[in-house]
Design a protein around this motif. Structure first.
Motif, PDB file in Angstrom:
ATOM      1  N   GLN A  78       4.256-191.327  61.214  1.00  0.00           N
ATOM      2  CA  GLN A  78       5.400-191.395  62.118  1.00  0.00           C
ATOM      3  C   GLN A  78       5.127-190.615  63.416  1.00  0.00           C
ATOM      4  O   GLN A  78       5.515-191.050  64.505  1.00  0.00           O
TER       5      GLN A  78
ATOM      6  N   SER B 120      14.550-179.225  71.053  1.00  0.00           N
ATOM      7  CA  SER B 120      14.350-180.429  71.859  1.00  0.00           C
ATOM      8  C   SER B 120      14.380-180.081  73.352  1.00  0.00           C
ATOM      9  O   SER B 120      14.807-179.001  73.747  1.00  0.00           O
TER      10      SER B 120
ATOM     11  N   TRP C 176       4.881-184.884  67.680  1.00  0.00           N
ATOM     12  CA  TRP C 176       5.153-185.928  68.688  1.00  0.00           C
ATOM     13  C   TRP C 176       4.443-185.651  70.009  1.00  0.00           C
ATOM     14  O   TRP C 176       4.588-186.425  70.955  1.00  0.00           O
TER      15      TRP C 176
ATOM     16  N   HIS D 293      18.582-178.580  57.506  1.00  0.00           N
ATOM     17  CA  HIS D 293      17.226-178.285  57.986  1.00  0.00           C
ATOM     18  C   HIS D 293      16.760-176.890  57.552  1.00  0.00           C
ATOM     19  O   HIS D 293      15.570-176.588  57.609  1.00  0.00           O
TER      20      HIS D 293
ATOM     21  N   GLY E  80      12.854-178.239  65.190  1.00  0.00           N
ATOM     22  CA  GLY E  80      14.264-177.864  65.285  1.00  0.00           C
ATOM     23  C   GLY E  80      14.715-177.709  66.737  1.00  0.00           C
ATOM     24  O   GLY E  80      15.838-177.278  67.000  1.00  0.00           O
TER      25      GLY E  80
ATOM     26  N   GLN F 233      16.800-186.323  68.588  1.00  0.00           N
ATOM     27  CA  GLN F 233      16.825-186.110  67.141  1.00  0.00           C
ATOM     28  C   GLN F 233      15.419-186.110  66.564  1.00  0.00           C
ATOM     29  O   GLN F 233      15.083-185.351  65.671  1.00  0.00           O
ATOM     30  N   PHE F 234      14.585-187.003  67.106  1.00  0.00           N
ATOM     31  CA  PHE F 234      13.204-187.093  66.633  1.00  0.00           C
ATOM     32  C   PHE F 234      12.456-185.809  66.979  1.00  0.00           C
ATOM     33  O   PHE F 234      11.728-185.250  66.159  1.00  0.00           O
ATOM     34  N   GLN F 235      12.639-185.338  68.207  1.00  0.00           N
ATOM     35  CA  GLN F 235      11.986-184.084  68.612  1.00  0.00           C
ATOM     36  C   GLN F 235      12.370-182.961  67.644  1.00  0.00           C
ATOM     37  O   GLN F 235      11.532-182.172  67.218  1.00  0.00           O
ATOM     38  N   LYS F 236      13.657-182.915  67.295  1.00  0.00           N
ATOM     39  CA  LYS F 236      14.151-181.807  66.454  1.00  0.00           C
ATOM     40  C   LYS F 236      13.575-181.831  65.046  1.00  0.00           C
ATOM     41  O   LYS F 236      13.502-180.797  64.392  1.00  0.00           O
ATOM     42  N   GLN F 237      13.168-183.003  64.590  1.00  0.00           N
ATOM     43  CA  GLN F 237      12.603-183.089  63.232  1.00  0.00           C
ATOM     44  C   GLN F 237      11.368-182.207  63.077  1.00  0.00           C
ATOM     45  O   GLN F 237      11.011-181.804  61.993  1.00  0.00           O
ATOM     46  N   PHE F 238      10.670-181.939  64.183  1.00  0.00           N
ATOM     47  CA  PHE F 238       9.391-181.234  64.078  1.00  0.00           C
ATOM     48  C   PHE F 238       9.529-179.720  64.196  1.00  0.00           C
ATOM     49  O   PHE F 238       8.871-178.985  63.474  1.00  0.00           O
TER      50      PHE F 238
ATOM     51  N   GLN G 249      10.966-181.480  51.960  1.00  0.00           N
ATOM     52  CA  GLN G 249       9.760-182.066  52.530  1.00  0.00           C
ATOM     53  C   GLN G 249       9.191-183.062  51.530  1.00  0.00           C
ATOM     54  O   GLN G 249       9.401-182.913  50.334  1.00  0.00           O
TER      55      GLN G 249
END
Ligand SMILES: C[S@@+](CC[C@H](N)C(=O)[O-])C[C@H]1O[C@@H](n2cnc3c(N)ncnc32)[C@H](O)[C@@H]1O
Length: 311
Positions: free
Chosen positions: A140, A76, A116, A229, A74, A67-72, A261
């Motif tokens: 973050q 993973s 990340w 998103h 979309g 989920q964290f990867q996808k924040q940047f 954002q």
């Protein structure tokens, strides 16, 4: 999954200094193991390999949650690294085309807007982490790079220059999907700052949204239900025909309706930068400028601007 290629002919072709995973010592680096290897092998190492093989578990940073990867971006895991390998290959190809000797000992790389650290990690095939610096505005992002033990120097930077990045400290600066979001003023402020940070003869390679993105926003708007998103995309470039005309006149296309954002709308949104703008405005800081539209390279959906500082 079967471990591919590791003992295959392609590895022995890759040159002296190459060691096998099973004989790797504590001081072996990813670069020694994988430099010059085929993309499929590097993708394996970045994904299944790092999970399966004890040596690679030790050499690679940990992976953030999906989920964290996808924040940047979309994306993973395999999907995100496939794109990152394509982007990194293109970046390095552009640097070579602009005359940068990537084999020069001591070459320093800056991943501007490292998130990340996914592009940073794909660079480990060609550069040791000690030769790479990652920087980002987001605490973050930097926190996760530290938590996962990315192994590179990490620098927090402000939304706009000045920064603490040293003058003439980098030979290659890459920025994936950062200039894709910056307003014209922010774009130009960062181009000037990154030209300062480059050594003479150094190369800056960035991506920007491509022309087709303007029509894409319309197709997102037409969806019966817009996923959270995609709200920023849907809010951007209403009246696509007018924006495309602007693009075709070589004008900077920025829409700050980024909806969701936390950054100011006059700084961050969606940016589609045409070749005419890059050629005209970057020439203040760079001697050679190359523009490759996404439609031409066909590897991912962003266009690429690359430029060499004189010297
Ligand atoms: C779409 S993400 C891409 C991350 C990374 N480059 C990648 O491809 O995985 C954009 C990144 O740019 C960072 N960013 C935004 N404005 C920035 C700025 N002015 N300087 C550096 N990073 C910035 C964001 O915090 C975010 O990590």
């Amino acid at each position: 999954m079967k471990i591919p290629f590791i003992h295959s002919q392609s590895r022995t072709d890759a040159g002296p200094g190459r060691v096998g995973l099973d004989t790797a010592s504590d001081s072996t680096t990813l670069r020694e193991l994988f430099r010059g290897c085929p993309d499929a092998e590097w993708l394996w190492a970045l994904t299944d390999g790092r999970a399966e093989h004890p040596c690679l578990r030790r050499l690679f940073p940990a992976l953030p949650e999906e989920q964290f990867q996808k924040q940047f971006t979309g994306r993973s895991n395999r999907d995100t690294f496939t794109q990152a390998i394509d982007a990194t290959n293109l970046f390095l190809g552009e640097a070579r085309a602009l005359g940068l000797d990537l084999d020069r000992p001591g070459l320093e790389v800056l991943d501007f807007g490292c998130g990340w650290g996914r592009i940073t990690q794909t660079l480990f095939r060609d550069f040791d982490p000690a030769r790479i610096t990652g920087c980002d505005v987001a605490d973050q992002a930097l926190a996760i790079c530290r938590e996962t033990r990315l192994g590179c120097e990490l620098i927090k930077i402000p939304y706009l220059p000045p920064t603490e990045l040293s003058e003439a400290s980098a030979d290659l600066i890459v920025a994936y999907s950062v200039f894709s979001h910056l307003s014209e003023d922010a774009h130009m402020a960062w181009v000037e700052e990154l030209a300062r940070v480059l050594r003479p003869g150094g190369v800056l390679v960035v991506t920007t949204r491509c022309r087709a993105f303007i029509d894409y926003t319309e197709s997102v708007r037409r969806q019966p239900e817009i996923p959270p998103h995609a709200l920023g995309t849907a809010a951007s470039f209403r009246d696509p025909e007018a924006w495309k005309q602007r693009y075709d006149r070589g004008e900077f296309c920025f829409d700050g309706a980024n909806n969701g954002q936390h950054w100011p709308d006059d700084y961050y949104g969606e940016a589609v930068v045409p070749e005419g703008f890059a050629s005209a405005k970057w020439s203040r800081f760079f001697t050679q400028i190359r523009f490759t539209p996404a439609e031409k390279h066909g590897k991912f959906d962003q266009s690429v601007i690359a430029a060499r500082k004189s010297g």
